[in-house]
Design an enzyme around this catalytic site. Structure first.
Site, PDB file in Angstrom:
ATOM      1  N   LYS A   1      -6.413   6.432  11.043  1.00 17.16           N
ATOM      2  CA  LYS A   1      -7.812   6.361  11.479  1.00 17.16           C
ATOM      3  C   LYS A   1      -7.837   6.658  12.965  1.00 17.16           C
ATOM      4  CE  LYS A   1      -9.563   3.143   8.084  1.00 17.16           C
ATOM      5  NZ  LYS A   1     -10.134   1.811   7.841  1.00 17.16           N
TER       6      LYS A   1
ATOM      7  N   ASP B   1      -5.726  -0.476  -1.573  1.00 20.67           N
ATOM      8  CA  ASP B   1      -6.565  -1.333  -2.428  1.00 20.67           C
ATOM      9  C   ASP B   1      -7.853  -1.771  -1.748  1.00 20.67           C
ATOM     10  OD1 ASP B   1      -5.341  -3.181  -0.540  1.00 20.67           O
ATOM     11  OD2 ASP B   1      -6.096  -4.759  -1.849  1.00 20.67           O
TER      12      ASP B   1
ATOM     13  N   ASP C   1      -4.468   1.850  11.183  1.00 19.80           N
ATOM     14  CA  ASP C   1      -5.844   1.618  11.631  1.00 19.80           C
ATOM     15  C   ASP C   1      -5.780   1.230  13.111  1.00 19.80           C
ATOM     16  OD1 ASP C   1      -8.433   0.782  12.065  1.00 19.80           O
ATOM     17  OD2 ASP C   1      -8.531  -0.592  10.375  1.00 19.80           O
TER      18      ASP C   1
ATOM     19  N   GLU D   1       4.262   4.013   6.168  1.00 20.34           N
ATOM     20  CA  GLU D   1       3.021   3.240   6.018  1.00 20.34           C
ATOM     21  C   GLU D   1       2.004   4.049   5.219  1.00 20.34           C
ATOM     22  OE1 GLU D   1       1.319   0.651   6.176  1.00 20.34           O
ATOM     23  OE2 GLU D   1       1.496  -0.502   8.010  1.00 20.34           O
ATOM     24  N   ASP D   2       1.061   3.361   4.599  1.00 27.56           N
ATOM     25  CA  ASP D   2      -0.042   4.054   3.922  1.00 27.56           C
ATOM     26  C   ASP D   2      -1.089   4.508   4.931  1.00 27.56           C
ATOM     27  OD1 ASP D   2      -0.755   1.430   4.540  1.00 27.56           O
ATOM     28  OD2 ASP D   2      -1.567   0.962   2.556  1.00 27.56           O
TER      29      ASP D   2
ATOM     30  N   GLY E   1       0.769  -1.245   0.000  1.00 27.35           N
ATOM     31  CA  GLY E   1       0.000   0.000   0.000  1.00 27.35           C
ATOM     32  C   GLY E   1       0.795   1.287   0.000  1.00 27.35           C
TER      33      GLY E   1
ATOM     34  N   ARG F   1      -5.472   0.626  -6.451  1.00 26.81           N
ATOM     35  CA  ARG F   1      -4.179   1.186  -6.054  1.00 26.81           C
ATOM     36  C   ARG F   1      -3.705   2.276  -7.014  1.00 26.81           C
ATOM     37  NH1 ARG F   1      -2.214  -2.154  -1.979  1.00 26.81           N
ATOM     38  NH2 ARG F   1      -2.508  -4.391  -2.245  1.00 26.81           N
TER      39      ARG F   1
ATOM     40  N   PHE G   1     -13.586   2.753   5.413  1.00 25.11           N
ATOM     41  CA  PHE G   1     -12.638   2.085   4.525  1.00 25.11           C
ATOM     42  C   PHE G   1     -12.289   2.982   3.330  1.00 25.11           C
ATOM     43  CE2 PHE G   1     -11.375  -0.930   1.225  1.00 25.11           C
ATOM     44  CZ  PHE G   1     -10.433  -1.662   1.917  1.00 25.11           C
ATOM     45  N   VAL G   2     -10.990   3.152   3.076  1.00 28.89           N
ATOM     46  CA  VAL G   2     -10.553   4.006   1.963  1.00 28.89           C
ATOM     47  C   VAL G   2      -9.745   3.218   0.932  1.00 28.89           C
ATOM     48  CG1 VAL G   2     -10.543   6.217   3.215  1.00 28.89           C
ATOM     49  CG2 VAL G   2      -8.530   4.749   3.327  1.00 28.89           C
TER      50      VAL G   2
HETATM   51  P1  5GP Z   1      -3.527  -1.875  11.271  1.00 28.30           P
HETATM   52  O1  5GP Z   1      -2.523  -2.932  11.608  1.00 28.30           O
HETATM   53  O2  5GP Z   1      -3.088  -0.492  11.723  1.00 28.30           O
HETATM   54  O3  5GP Z   1      -4.898  -2.223  11.786  1.00 28.30           O
HETATM   55  O4  5GP Z   1      -3.725  -1.870   9.722  1.00 28.30           O
HETATM   56  C1  5GP Z   1      -2.760  -1.367   8.859  1.00 28.30           C
HETATM   57  C2  5GP Z   1      -2.920  -1.941   7.475  1.00 28.30           C
HETATM   58  O5  5GP Z   1      -4.279  -2.306   7.186  1.00 28.30           O
HETATM   59  C3  5GP Z   1      -2.561  -0.916   6.425  1.00 28.30           C
HETATM   60  O6  5GP Z   1      -1.200  -0.973   6.073  1.00 28.30           O
HETATM   61  C4  5GP Z   1      -3.461  -1.284   5.265  1.00 28.30           C
HETATM   62  O7  5GP Z   1      -2.829  -2.259   4.468  1.00 28.30           O
HETATM   63  C5  5GP Z   1      -4.682  -1.912   5.915  1.00 28.30           C
HETATM   64  N1  5GP Z   1      -5.800  -0.969   6.048  1.00 28.30           N
HETATM   65  C6  5GP Z   1      -6.276  -0.423   7.188  1.00 28.30           C
HETATM   66  N2  5GP Z   1      -7.330   0.383   6.942  1.00 28.30           N
HETATM   67  C7  5GP Z   1      -7.500   0.360   5.597  1.00 28.30           C
HETATM   68  C8  5GP Z   1      -8.413   1.017   4.714  1.00 28.30           C
HETATM   69  O8  5GP Z   1      -9.303   1.809   5.092  1.00 28.30           O
HETATM   70  N3  5GP Z   1      -8.267   0.754   3.395  1.00 28.30           N
HETATM   71  C9  5GP Z   1      -7.315  -0.086   2.902  1.00 28.30           C
HETATM   72  N4  5GP Z   1      -7.270  -0.262   1.578  1.00 28.30           N
HETATM   73  N5  5GP Z   1      -6.444  -0.739   3.702  1.00 28.30           N
HETATM   74  C10 5GP Z   1      -6.521  -0.504   5.032  1.00 28.30           C
END
Ligand code: 5GP
Length: 184
Positions: free
Chosen positions: A139, A167, A111, A107-108, A52, A173, A160-161
């Site tokens: 987030k 993606d 969450d 990171e992208d 991402g 993407r 969700f984005v």
């Molecule tokens: P975390 O471990 O912080 O819960 O999640 C991080 C990863 O989850 C990000 O690097 C991404 O790949 C994915 N992710 C979390 N939220 C979103 C979202 O809203 N859209 C997309 N496409 N991926 C997300």
């Protein structure tokens, strides 16, 4: 600009524009300037999280004007769904020797923060000189892990984005704007 960007359909769901390419590029330039000032006289290595973060990383790197290196790490946690599984696995580790380096994890989106926490812990094992964290999106409501974010592009709502590297089941993407899932 925002009003002129049409909604899109991906895998049967509708997404409306949330951050335009202009907004993203402006913020990425600011982050690049901040990082350049903070790392003056040093040579950071940006570690991008695949898949991402590749687009954000490419733009961020071009906005940084101190000498810098790049490497990639690949994690898996979501599979093809829109909901986090909470389980982080490493699919590809970094190739560079990070010992005594100034590492910036890129990171992208953060969450729950579990991926970023895993990354910080994993990279710390290589004994770098410093570890900083950068994410294009955070987030705000969803963060459960206690991980410090040094550089945040945008704090966003808990929806969700897709787009700009992010993606939905591998699609979206390539979009230049970031879109948000519209409630049906
Ligand atoms: P975390 O471990 O912080 O819960 O999640 C991080 C990863 O989850 C990000 O690097 C991404 O790949 C994915 N992710 C979390 N939220 C979103 C979202 O809203 N859209 C997309 N496409 N991926 C997300």
């Amino acid at each position: 600009m925002r009003d002129s960007v049409p909604a899109i359909r991906l895998n049967g769901e509708t997404f409306g524009v949330y951050l335009t390419a202009d907004q993203i590029q402006r913020r990425v330039s600011e982050l690049g300037a901040e990082i350049s000032a903070a790392y003056e006289g040093r040579r950071p290595i940006l570690v991008g999280v695949l898949n991402g973060a590749f687009m954000f990383l490419a733009d961020l790197m071009r906005a940084i004007d101190v000498p810098c290196e790049v490497d990639f790490i690949k994690l898996s946690s979501y599979g093809d769904s829109k909901i986090t599984s909470g389980v982080v696995r490493e699919l590809k580790s970094v190739d560079a020797n990070l010992r005594d380096k100034d590492v910036i994890i890129v990171e992208d989106i953060v969450d729950t923060g579990l991926s970023m926490q895993y990354l910080v812990d994993t990279i710390a094992q290589y004994e770098p000189a410093s570890v900083a964290t950068a994410t294009l999106l955070q987030k705000e409501d969803a963060t459960v892990a206690d991980v410090y974010l040094d550089y945040v592009g945008f704090a966003i709502s808990n929806l969700f984005v897709v787009g700009y590297g992010l993606d939905y089941s591998q699609l979206g993407r390539n979009l230049e704007h970031i879109y948000i899932l519209q409630e049906s």
